[in-house]
Design a protein around this motif. Structure first.
Motif, PDB file in Angstrom:
ATOM      1  N   THR A  83       8.054  -7.181   4.392  1.00 45.91           N
ATOM      2  CA  THR A  83       7.607  -5.981   5.106  1.00 45.91           C
ATOM      3  C   THR A  83       8.364  -5.905   6.432  1.00 45.91           C
ATOM      4  O   THR A  83       8.911  -6.904   6.895  1.00 45.91           O
ATOM      5  CB  THR A  83       6.107  -6.055   5.427  1.00 45.91           C
ATOM      6  N   PRO A  84       8.386  -4.717   7.043  1.00 49.74           N
ATOM      7  CA  PRO A  84       8.835  -4.697   8.441  1.00 49.74           C
ATOM      8  C   PRO A  84       7.757  -5.347   9.307  1.00 49.74           C
ATOM      9  O   PRO A  84       6.645  -5.588   8.827  1.00 49.74           O
ATOM     10  CB  PRO A  84       8.956  -3.197   8.747  1.00 49.74           C
ATOM     11  N   THR A 128       1.412  -5.399  10.132  1.00 52.30           N
ATOM     12  CA  THR A 128       1.892  -6.570   9.385  1.00 52.30           C
ATOM     13  C   THR A 128       1.987  -7.829  10.247  1.00 52.30           C
ATOM     14  O   THR A 128       2.204  -8.909   9.719  1.00 52.30           O
ATOM     15  CB  THR A 128       3.274  -6.311   8.739  1.00 52.30           C
ATOM     16  N   PRO A 135       0.802  -1.226   0.000  1.00 49.69           N
ATOM     17  CA  PRO A 135       0.000   0.000   0.000  1.00 49.69           C
ATOM     18  C   PRO A 135       0.838   1.280   0.000  1.00 49.69           C
ATOM     19  O   PRO A 135       0.295   2.362  -0.180  1.00 49.69           O
ATOM     20  CB  PRO A 135      -0.824  -0.117   1.291  1.00 49.69           C
ATOM     21  N   PHE A 136       2.161   1.148   0.170  1.00 54.42           N
ATOM     22  CA  PHE A 136       3.006   2.351   0.236  1.00 54.42           C
ATOM     23  C   PHE A 136       3.809   2.592  -1.043  1.00 54.42           C
ATOM     24  O   PHE A 136       4.613   3.521  -1.105  1.00 54.42           O
ATOM     25  CB  PHE A 136       3.972   2.260   1.420  1.00 54.42           C
TER      26      PHE A 136
END
Ligand code: 9EZ
Length: 320
Positions: free
Chosen positions: A206-207, A212, A175-176
């Motif tokens: 992801t982080p 997440t 989404p970023f």
């Protein structure tokens, strides 16, 4: 020249970094890997900066004792061993080196995709134990298969480039990330719920954040094909281990490759007993090149910061 700054290196750090720090005028450097918590608390008041990898536990108690400390530098990415909240309260800068590991993490992911596809770890141990079983380890090609990448940042985009070299088709959820960036990479951006039913391989990059954690759980796995495989070389906890175990056990997924785990070391995890699971002990960044790069990166960042120069890769937000 008088000593301007004292730096403690409390984990093993590649010599390229240590030597560069020792060359710096006015810096006094002590290497002390394997200090006990007690010894660390006793010695930390002398130091202006502390450089660690993943072993040293920089706890609230350590930070409370660190009366001169201005900077904590982590050679690498993960920050689980550092109490950032306590550091922030005391105005201590915490920085990491998110770039130097990228290629190694991406290469480990590709290694896992191929090892999983061809059952390499299982076949290795089968042959070692005196079996010659070619039927049991029949694999699949990755050619033409769909790789879903969740998180198309630094590592995810390097995975995409390499997987394209293997002629995989890539779709991603992030989404970023802008459409333009994805297009540049030759990757199709798609919502997670639309991605999951499409993929032959799912890899997460992801982080670990509140958004997440458990991103891939029971509901998400249920949307995937029964012959899909899952890879996590990012952070433990992005894929919910309970749900993953159940799906593999019930043949609702073909396999999984894991380099990271919900609870650091997974010795009690039932995942370790499944033949469809291959595992490594957090080796994503464990290459000579990555360790040299992150050692030099953190040393240069800490030198700049102590000299009042630019602050790079600061992970805590300090207010006044
Ligand atoms: C979250 C993310 C990517 C993501 C990427 C970054 C903080 N954050 N979160 C969900 N940098 C894909 C799915």
């Amino acid at each position: 020249m008088e000593v301007m700054a004292k730096v403690l290196i409390s984990d093993p750090l590649a010599k390229e970094g240590v030597e560069r720090l020792k060359e710096e005028d006015g810096f006094r450097v002590r290497e002390a890997p394997g200090l006990s918590q007690e010894e660390l608390i006793k010695t930390i008041p002398e130091y202006d900066a502390l450089i660690v990898r993943s072993e040293t536990r920089v706890t609230e108690e350590v930070i409370r004792a660190a009366s001169r400390l201005k900077i904590i530098g982590r050679a690498g990415t993960g920050l689980d061993n550092i109490d950032i909240t306590s550091a922030t309260k005391r105005g201590i800068i915490v920085m990491n080196t998110p770039e130097g590991n990228t290629i190694s993490a991406a290469e480990h992911t590709i290694s896992m995709i191929l090892a999983l596809s061809r059952n390499i770890p299982q076949a290795h141990f089968s042959l070692r134990s005196g079996e010659w079983n070619r039927k049991k380890f029949m694999g699949t090609e990755v050619y033409g298969k769909i790789l879903g990448i969740v998180g198309l940042g630094r590592v995810g985009s390097e995975v995409a480039k390499r997987a394209q070299g293997l002629k995989m088709r890539i779709i991603a959820y992030d989404p970023f990330i802008s459409k333009e960036r994805a297009e540049q990479l030759g990757v199709t951006l798609i919502d997670l719920e639309e991605l999951l039913p499409e993929v032959d391989y799912l890899t997460v990059h992801t982080p670990l954040t509140s958004q997440t954690r458990n991103l891939i759980g029971e509901r998400e796995i249920a949307l995937m094909k029964k012959d899909a495989r899952i890879i996590n070389c990012a952070r433990g906890g992005i894929i919910q281990e309970d749900a993953l175990y159940r799906a593999l056990k019930e043949n609702r997924l073909k396999g999984a490759a894991l380099d990271v785990f919900e609870k650091g070391k997974p010795f009690d995890s039932p995942l370790l007993k499944l033949d469809s699971v291959i595992i490594t002990p957090h080796l994503g960044a464990s290459t000579e090149e990555a360790q040299k790069r992150v050692a030099l990166d953190i040393v240069l960042q800490v030198i700049d910061a102590l000299k009042g120069g630019p602050l790079r890769n600061v992970v805590n937000v300090l207010t006044s």
